[in-house]
Design a protein around this motif. Structure first.
Motif, short mmCIF file in Angstrom:
data_model
loop_
_atom_site.label_atom_id
_atom_site.label_comp_id
_atom_site.label_asym_id
_atom_site.label_seq_id
_atom_site.Cartn_x
_atom_site.Cartn_y
_atom_site.Cartn_z
N LEU C 231 0.82 -1.22 0.00
CA LEU C 231 0.00 0.00 0.00
C LEU C 231 0.86 1.27 0.00
O LEU C 231 0.67 2.13 -0.85
N PRO C 232 1.82 1.37 0.93
CA PRO C 232 2.63 2.61 0.91
C PRO C 232 3.42 2.81 -0.38
O PRO C 232 3.51 3.93 -0.87
N THR C 233 3.94 1.72 -0.95
CA THR C 233 4.70 1.92 -2.19
C THR C 233 3.77 2.32 -3.33
O THR C 233 4.20 2.94 -4.29
N ALA C 234 2.49 1.95 -3.20
CA ALA C 234 1.57 2.21 -4.31
C ALA C 234 0.89 3.56 -4.20
O ALA C 234 0.03 3.87 -5.01
N ILE C 235 1.28 4.36 -3.21
CA ILE C 235 0.57 5.63 -2.99
C ILE C 235 0.44 6.48 -4.26
O ILE C 235 -0.65 6.94 -4.58
N PRO C 236 1.52 6.68 -5.02
CA PRO C 236 1.36 7.53 -6.22
C PRO C 236 0.32 6.95 -7.18
O PRO C 236 -0.54 7.67 -7.68
N ALA C 237 0.39 5.65 -7.41
CA ALA C 237 -0.56 5.02 -8.32
C ALA C 237 -1.97 5.09 -7.74
O ALA C 237 -2.94 5.33 -8.46
N LEU C 238 -2.07 4.91 -6.44
CA LEU C 238 -3.38 4.96 -5.79
C LEU C 238 -3.99 6.35 -5.88
O LEU C 238 -5.19 6.49 -6.06
N LEU C 239 -3.14 7.35 -5.73
CA LEU C 239 -3.62 8.72 -5.81
C LEU C 239 -4.22 8.98 -7.19
O LEU C 239 -5.32 9.55 -7.32
N ALA C 240 -3.50 8.56 -8.20
CA ALA C 240 -4.01 8.72 -9.56
C ALA C 240 -5.32 7.96 -9.72
O ALA C 240 -6.29 8.48 -10.28
N PHE C 241 -5.36 6.77 -9.19
CA PHE C 241 -6.58 5.97 -9.29
C PHE C 241 -7.72 6.63 -8.52
O PHE C 241 -8.88 6.62 -8.94
N ALA C 242 -7.39 7.24 -7.36
CA ALA C 242 -8.40 7.93 -6.56
C ALA C 242 -9.04 9.04 -7.38
O ALA C 242 -10.27 9.18 -7.41
N ILE C 243 -8.21 9.80 -8.05
CA ILE C 243 -8.74 10.90 -8.85
C ILE C 243 -9.64 10.36 -9.96
O ILE C 243 -10.75 10.83 -10.18
N PHE C 244 -9.15 9.32 -10.62
CA PHE C 244 -9.91 8.66 -11.68
C PHE C 244 -11.28 8.25 -11.16
O PHE C 244 -12.32 8.53 -11.76
#
Lengths: 326, 386, 320
Positions: C231-244
């Motif tokens: 989860l912590p390593t995926a934060i940037p990808a998750l943030l993008a996904f959150a916006i999506f």
């Protein structure tokens, strides 16, 4: 599975056990996703497939098998002919134009030295905005009397513009068009809003695609004798954007197939004058949900899925074919 | 084929002066390398010759004709790029054919499908195919013509890029670090091949590299560039043995040249580490430094000018480099010896090093080479005594 | 710049068309009905005081009001008091059109409730998507198990099915379960994001195995690895996904339209806007555009503040 077990057989611990344990946790980790995939995506497809051969209605206890009657209706009744016409008119208009404009805007913006980010931001705004709200705003702008579009056009009346533009002259004489109420214009106005909303998205994808084009390729093209901008575009840019184009066309056409908000905003009942904007999503909503004709709604759903599937399969085939790009 | 003449080429990007008035004559058929550290302006210079960038002032002459303002595609030059810049969607054969198709076919003839039906297109097409297969044979890539660049190894791509350059007969070949993306072994191999190709074609080559070995091994002349200037342009041997400038001496040669600070005594006599030398410079010279190539140093008896401790060895098999820490010198002195001397040069052993004053390269405080060296009179006397 | 002017000309023309409806929306939200009708007043309108007829009518004094007010107006007869009260009401009910439009937007319909619903629905959808997708993506990317290829194949197949397309059978299912007109109906169909699984898997493939092995050496369970390492390593990808995800569901109109009927308490902002439009007559154009502005603004402002991230997030689907 006890502590003594592991102490007694260290080899087992290092080889077999972790693998088995990993397998078990893997299934536990994927189980929720799998279950939901089946329940929310696969089962509904199956249900729709089954119901499309029935005359089921919500609230009824049973249903009758009606064979292909629903599909037969889809292919013979004039309402559904209008549905297919409206849907394909929309998809075949919005997809190429929004892709073309997206590419054009991306190329223009990419060639600029300043203000690039400003244009990019502005063109992307519609993608972010709630479509139904913006549709209402467009409705105001296209309002026959108070709308800014007709007011602007009216300013051209009686000037030299009128002489150059017969269409305007005609409307100056007969009154400005009822954009949304006129059968001739309705679907094109809906298309226009679709293009307005979607081309910024394509532009951003193309801009991303353009950054991946190696600059030295343009220099090589120049040295190789590609003199005009068009030749360089044909030799370097367009082939390099191939994968982007395949993707952009796919996603644009799938999105276009799903158009609904604009039409509901413009025409809460009836999908436009003479059902000229009666697209498939609207038909699913109207027949299946509002009129509780689930059988026919399901048949439209199946047709819809068929189209989307076809587009995606074409895309995947194109991507596979060009796997050696770059 | 033609020679190139550069006259006072200057280039500024905003405030930064990248090139400060470069003049260089490259004869027809000559192989000239532009070598220097990154940021010295060598690539910019090449791109100005190519016409991919415009000079701020000065002129470029190709075959005696001023090409200032002539665009790259009209300069009749071939270029090999660092990244090879192959068109990823075209096969190897199509890639090599691009320069010919662009020049010899009309826009209509180039159209896909219909193009081949245009009058004259067939015959031209055959000519081009012939030229492509000949270029491919020269480079030994005729088996790869149907592949896409994505399916090739780095070395093969490099050859395709070369093929695209030599499929036509340009006025000159420009090569921009073409070997820097290859692995070490392949680089040595391709180096020799490019040099051979040059001999075979007898064409003008301008070769940009940051690797002095490439420059030394392939070129007729090397132009050493630094800070937007050519410090020296001469044959490889001359640049190495007889550098004009301290920076040239430092840049060329591996391991680096040893630099020793020298004191200027009476009559301009030089001494190193308090040890007088048989060398004198014109009086008034300050901050003089003496450059000694590693092979100029020899192990000597006590009483030699440099005495230090061996701190590190690098045995390359054919050569043995010993690093000697001399008290009072900031940098270690590097000495080249033959591996046979390994036994006498133990780690931690104290060694004395001397050199032939004639092999010493003397530079003034500004880094300019001092050539007007004399042997001090007093010294001659002492020598006679000895 | 000299050779670029025609490009700027084309792009500025395009930009004007792109911005026009935003301009109209915000401008109308400031103007009085008269100004909207006559198409005057520039961007802000003249902001002349206007009288809210409905408000005046509500305060139309009756006999009791007059009796109660008689103390304040000594020596006046009832008719005079009525007039005085009416003019008082008129004074109290007059306001600037901008204030009127926005206050109407919030009072005519429970706009705040709609906004709150929007926040609740979009955030729950995103949270559930992560909870479901992240472990599956980890297993598909980093664990070796029999059937992995089949599961991933299923994911790829499900990517073909847009949820909107199966809206009808989903609606039937939810209706059968009696779940229409609930928050659950708004959220449940979106809990599985096949795209999220796919995206996260691609991201996890780039995370070095050593990191996971180190976690195992430190005694973490696979679950702990998912939440404490991946989860912590995926934060940037998750943030993008959150916006999506948030943008898609804040703006979604089709699905709420199907499963929420009539119950205003569950309306999401787009539904609220439609309701407003359904009941709007000419005098309500201003307030309607005011609520449209309120609904559109949060995402637009967030976008303007973090453009790069937003563009990255929305075009995520392009990174396949």
């Amino acid at each position: 599975m006890t502590a003594t077990d592991t102490i007694l057989s260290p080899q087992q611990l290092s080889a077999a056990d972790p693998a088995r344990r990993q397998r078990r946790t893997a299934w536990m980790l994927t189980a929720p996703a799998l279950a939901l995939m089946v329940l929310i995506l696969l089962a509904p497809v199956a249900i729709a497939a089954v119901l499309s051969f029935t005359n089921y209605s919500l609230g009824n206890f049973g249903f009758d098998w009606v064979g292909v009657e629903n599909y037969d209706k889809l292919l013979t009744r004039s309402t559904y002919a209008k549905m297919f016409t409206a849907t394909f008119t929309y998809v075949l208009t919005v997809t190429p134009i929004s892709v073309g404009l997206g590419l054009g805007a991306a190329l223009l913006i990419n060639s600029l030295t300043r203000l690039r980010d400003l244009y990019k931001t502005i063109y992307f705004l519609p993608v972010m905005a709630t479509l139904i709200a913006m549709s209402i705003a467009w409705e105001f702008m296209l309002h026959p009397t108070i709308g800014v579009v007709n007011q602007t056009l009216a300013k051209g009346c009686g000037t030299w513009v009128e002489t150059l533009w017969p269409w305007l002259a005609m409307h100056c004489a007969e009154g400005m068009p009822l954009w949304l109420g006129n059968r001739r214009y309705a679907i094109w106005v809906v298309c226009f809003v679709g293009i307005w909303q979607g081309f910024g998205f394509n532009m951003v994808l193309y801009l991303a695609g353009l950054t991946s084009v190696h600059r030295e390729l343009y220099h090589a093209a120049e040295i190789d004798g590609a003199r005009s901008g068009w030749e360089r575009f044909r030799l370097v840019t367009w082939p390099a954007l191939g994968p982007t184009t395949v993707f952009v066309v796919t996603i644009s056409s799938i999105r276009s197939f799903q158009v609904f908000d604009t039409i509901e905003a413009f025409y809460p009942i009836g999908a436009g004058p003479g059902k000229s904007a009666y697209v498939m999503m609207f038909a699913i909503f109207e027949k299946g949900v509002e009129q509780n004709l689930i059988g026919i709604g399901s048949a439209i759903t199946m047709m819809f899925l068929g189209f989307v599937l076809m587009i995606t399969l074409i895309q995947r085939w194109l991507v596979e074919r060009k796997v050696h790009y770059g | 084929m033609a020679g190139l003449i550069l006259r006072q080429i200057a280039k500024t990007f905003g405030e930064t002066r990248v090139l400060r008035g470069i003049s260089l004559d490259i004869a027809d058929g000559e192989f000239v390398s532009l070598v220097g550290p990154s940021g010295c302006g060598k690539s910019t210079l090449l791109r100005i010759i190519a016409g991919l960038e415009a000079q701020s002032s000065g002129e470029v002459l190709i075959g005696g004709e001023d090409v200032t303002g002539v665009r790259a595609s009209d300069r009749n030059l071939s270029m090999v790029f660092q990244s090879y810049a192959l068109y990823p969607h075209l096969t190897v054969g199509e890639n090599i054919a691009v320069p010919l198709r662009m020049r010899q076919l009309t826009a209509a003839q180039r159209l896909p499908v219909i193009g081949s039906l245009m009058p004259g297109a067939r015959a031209r097409g055959r000519e081009i195919a012939g030229a492509v297969s000949e270029a491919a044979r020269t480079l030994d890539i005729d088996g790869l013509l149907e592949r896409k660049p994505g399916q090739l190894s780095g070395g093969q791509r490099q050859r395709v890029a070369l093929g695209r350059a030599l499929v036509r007969e340009p006025a000159a070949f420009l090569l921009d670090e073409p070997l820097s993306n290859l692995d070490a072994k392949l680089r040595v191999h391709t180096r020799a091949e490019i040099a051979e190709l040059h001999r075979q074609l007898r064409a003008t080559f301008v070769y940009v590299t940051h690797d002095q070995v490439e420059a030394m091994t392939m070129s007729d002349r090397i132009a050493v560039m630094m800070g937007g200037e050519i410090l020296q342009c001469a044959a490889p041997g001359v640049v190495y043995d007889d550098p004009e400038d301290l920076r040239v001496a430092e840049f060329i040669g591996s391991p680096k040249i040893n630099l020793l600070p020298a004191d200027v005594g009476d009559g301009g006599r030089l001494s190193v580490m308090g040890h007088p030398l048989d060398l004198a410079v014109p009086s008034g010279a300050r901050g003089v430094r003496i450059g000694l190539r590693p092979e100029a140093l020899v192990v000597a008896d006590a009483g030699a000018p440099l005495v230090g401790r061996v701190v590190h060895f690098e045995n390359l098999g054919s050569d043995l480099f010993a690093q000697v820490a001399v008290p009072g010198l900031e940098d270690r002195v590097v000495l080249r010896a033959s591996p046979r001397m390994r036994s006498s040069l133990r780690l931690d052993a104290t060694v004395a090093l001397s050199f032939d004053p004639a092999a010493a390269l003397v530079f003034d405080g500004a880094g300019k080479r001092l050539r007007d060296l004399r042997r001090p009179a007093a010294n001659r006397h002492r020598e006679a005594v000895l | 710049m000299t050779r670029e002017w025609w490009k700027h000309l084309v792009l500025i023309l395009g930009a004007l068309i792109v911005i026009a409806p935003f301009y109209t929306m915000v401008s109308y939200s400031f103007k009085s009905p008269g100004e909207i009708d006559r198409g005057e007043g520039g961007f802000f309108g003249r902001q002349e005081l206007m009288v809210d007829e409905k408000c005046v009518k509500l305060r139309d004094p009756n006999r009791d009001d007059i009796a109660a007010a008689s103390a304040r107006f000594p020596g006046m007869d009832d008719n005079a008091i009525r007039k005085a009260l009416a003019s008082e009401a008129e004074a109290d009910c007059s306001m600037r059109p901008a204030v009127y439009n926005y206050s109407q937007a919030f009072t005519q319909a429970p706009l705040l409730r709609y906004l709150a619903n929007g926040v609740i629905v979009t955030l729950s959808i995103f949270a559930l998507q992560v909870v479901v997708a992240l472990p599956a993506a980890y297993a598909l990317a980093k664990l070796r198990f029999w059937g992995r290829e089949a599961v991933f194949g299923l994911v790829l197949f499900c990517l073909l099915i847009p949820v909107h397309a199966v809206a009808l059978p989903l609606y039937i299912g939810l209706a059968k379960l009696g779940l229409t007109n609930t928050y659950a109906a708004l959220v449940v169909p979106w809990t599985i994001s096949v795209f999220g699984i796919f995206l996260m898997r691609q991201f996890f493939l780039t995370v070095p195995d050593d990191l996971i092995d180190a976690g195992r050496m430190d005694g973490m369970s696979e679950f702990a690895i998912v939440w404490r390492i991946m989860l912590p390593t995926a934060i940037p990808a998750l943030l993008a996904f959150a916006i999506f995800s948030v943008v898609a569901h804040w703006n979604d109109y089709f699905w709420p339209r199907i499963v929420v009927t009539g119950n205003r308490d569950l309306f999401t902002p787009p539904l609220g806007l439609r309701e407003f439009k359904g009941g709007a007559d000419g005098s309500m154009f201003g307030p309607m555009m005011a609520s449209a502005t309120v609904i559109v603004t949060p995402l637009i402002v967030a976008f303007l503040l973090a453009q790069r991230r937003f563009i990255e997030g929305i075009t995520l689907s392009g990174m396949k």
